[in-house]
Design a protein around this motif. Structure first.
Motif, mmCIF file in Angstrom:
data_model
loop_
_atom_site.group_PDB
_atom_site.id
_atom_site.type_symbol
_atom_site.label_atom_id
_atom_site.label_comp_id
_atom_site.label_asym_id
_atom_site.label_seq_id
_atom_site.Cartn_x
_atom_site.Cartn_y
_atom_site.Cartn_z
ATOM 1 N N PHE A 1 0.846 -1.282 -0.065
ATOM 2 C CA PHE A 1 -0.268 -0.277 0.069
ATOM 3 C C PHE A 1 0.624 1.678 0.121
ATOM 4 N N SER A 2 2.181 1.119 0.715
ATOM 5 C CA SER A 2 2.923 2.997 0.593
ATOM 6 C C SER A 2 3.053 2.448 -0.315
ATOM 7 N N GLN A 3 3.557 2.088 -1.380
ATOM 8 C CA GLN A 3 3.672 2.318 -2.718
ATOM 9 C C GLN A 3 3.470 3.377 -3.776
ATOM 10 N N TYR A 4 1.604 3.231 -3.085
ATOM 11 C CA TYR A 4 0.748 3.979 -3.998
ATOM 12 C C TYR A 4 0.475 4.936 -3.695
ATOM 13 N N ARG B 1 2.308 9.260 -1.345
ATOM 14 C CA ARG B 1 3.158 8.039 -0.360
ATOM 15 C C ARG B 1 3.168 9.032 1.331
ATOM 16 N N SER B 2 4.301 9.035 0.994
ATOM 17 C CA SER B 2 4.869 9.682 2.403
ATOM 18 C C SER B 2 3.569 10.324 3.590
ATOM 19 N N ALA B 3 2.055 10.765 2.975
ATOM 20 C CA ALA B 3 1.712 11.263 3.317
ATOM 21 C C ALA B 3 2.159 12.639 3.896
ATOM 22 N N GLY B 4 3.353 13.325 3.417
ATOM 23 C CA GLY B 4 3.793 15.054 3.903
ATOM 24 C C GLY B 4 2.604 16.009 3.169
ATOM 25 N N ARG B 5 2.726 15.836 1.614
ATOM 26 C CA ARG B 5 1.665 16.169 0.671
ATOM 27 C C ARG B 5 0.221 15.631 1.113
ATOM 28 N N THR B 6 -0.712 16.799 0.564
ATOM 29 C CA THR B 6 -1.501 16.561 0.191
ATOM 30 C C THR B 6 -2.148 17.751 -0.868
ATOM 31 N N LYS C 1 -1.460 -0.031 8.388
ATOM 32 C CA LYS C 1 -3.343 -0.531 8.434
ATOM 33 C C LYS C 1 -4.046 -0.276 6.945
ATOM 34 N N ASN C 2 -2.596 -0.050 5.883
ATOM 35 C CA ASN C 2 -3.110 -0.559 4.812
ATOM 36 C C ASN C 2 -4.807 0.556 3.868
ATOM 37 N N ALA C 3 -4.342 1.594 5.129
ATOM 38 C CA ALA C 3 -6.213 2.207 4.715
ATOM 39 C C ALA C 3 -6.551 4.026 3.980
ATOM 40 N N ALA D 1 4.144 5.659 -7.778
ATOM 41 C CA ALA D 1 4.920 6.960 -7.714
ATOM 42 C C ALA D 1 5.824 7.407 -6.897
ATOM 43 N N LEU D 2 6.745 8.248 -7.023
ATOM 44 C CA LEU D 2 7.586 9.433 -5.934
ATOM 45 C C LEU D 2 6.711 9.922 -4.496
ATOM 46 N N TRP D 3 7.839 9.674 -4.445
ATOM 47 C CA TRP D 3 7.219 9.392 -2.092
ATOM 48 C C TRP D 3 6.700 10.351 -2.122
ATOM 49 N N ASP D 4 7.440 11.722 -2.400
ATOM 50 C CA ASP D 4 6.317 13.203 -1.779
ATOM 51 C C ASP D 4 5.581 12.820 -2.756
ATOM 52 N N ASP D 5 4.959 12.872 -4.101
ATOM 53 C CA ASP D 5 4.001 13.497 -5.221
ATOM 54 C C ASP D 5 2.796 13.257 -4.982
ATOM 55 N N THR D 6 2.041 13.476 -5.444
ATOM 56 C CA THR D 6 0.371 13.240 -5.327
ATOM 57 C C THR D 6 -0.413 14.393 -6.963
ATOM 58 N N TYR D 7 -0.445 13.404 -7.254
ATOM 59 C CA TYR D 7 -1.334 13.460 -8.728
ATOM 60 C C TYR D 7 -3.000 13.320 -8.461
ATOM 61 N N SER D 8 -3.925 14.976 -9.557
ATOM 62 C CA SER D 8 -4.713 15.002 -9.384
ATOM 63 C C SER D 8 -5.786 15.194 -10.735
#
Length: 127
Positions: free
Chosen positions: A29-32, A53-58, A76-78, A102-109
């Motif tokens: 899960f953490s890879q997505y 992936r890191s949850a650091g960027r939204t 928790k895969n959630a 996905a890169l660790w700190d990338d987000t996609y809209s």
């Protein structure tokens, strides 16, 4: 591969709150990078919120900024979407989606970036 299952939708009055959950299968899960999208009847699908992936960027759509909060728990895969101050225009089927490579700190809209989708959960906000 990953399988996604949404839950937490329902009927709520305007001004109320709901918390959507997205449960993912598998051990990667953490890879997505993850995202929430929604589609209302007669409208195109739109991106609501995304998280790296890191949850650091939204990322949030302007229409939900300050009202919705996206989060994830890789252990928790959630993934979650806390929705507050709901409005009738938030009524839609909400989908969670996962983007591979996905890169660790990338987000996609953009929806096309996502490889896997859940079946959706209905959110209805009454006025």
């Amino acid at each position: 591969q990953v399988q996604l299952v949404e839950s937490g939708g329902g009927l709520v009055q305007a001004g109320g709150s709901l918390r959507l959950s997205c449960a993912a299968s598998g051990r990667t899960f953490s890879q997505y990078a993850m995202g929430w999208f929604r589609q209302a009847p007669g409208k195109e699908r739109e991106c609501v919120a995304t998280i790296s992936r890191s949850a650091g960027r939204t990322y949030y759509a302007d229409s939900v900024k300050g009202r919705f909060t996206i989060s994830r728990d890789n252990a928790k895969n959630a993934m979650y979407l806390q929705m507050n101050s709901l409005k009738p225009e938030d009524t839609a089927v909400y989908y969670c989606a996962a983007a591979s490579r996905a890169l660790w700190d990338d987000t996609y809209s953009t929806g096309a970036r996502y490889n896997y989708w859940g079946q959706g959960t209905q959110v209805t906000v009454s006025s």
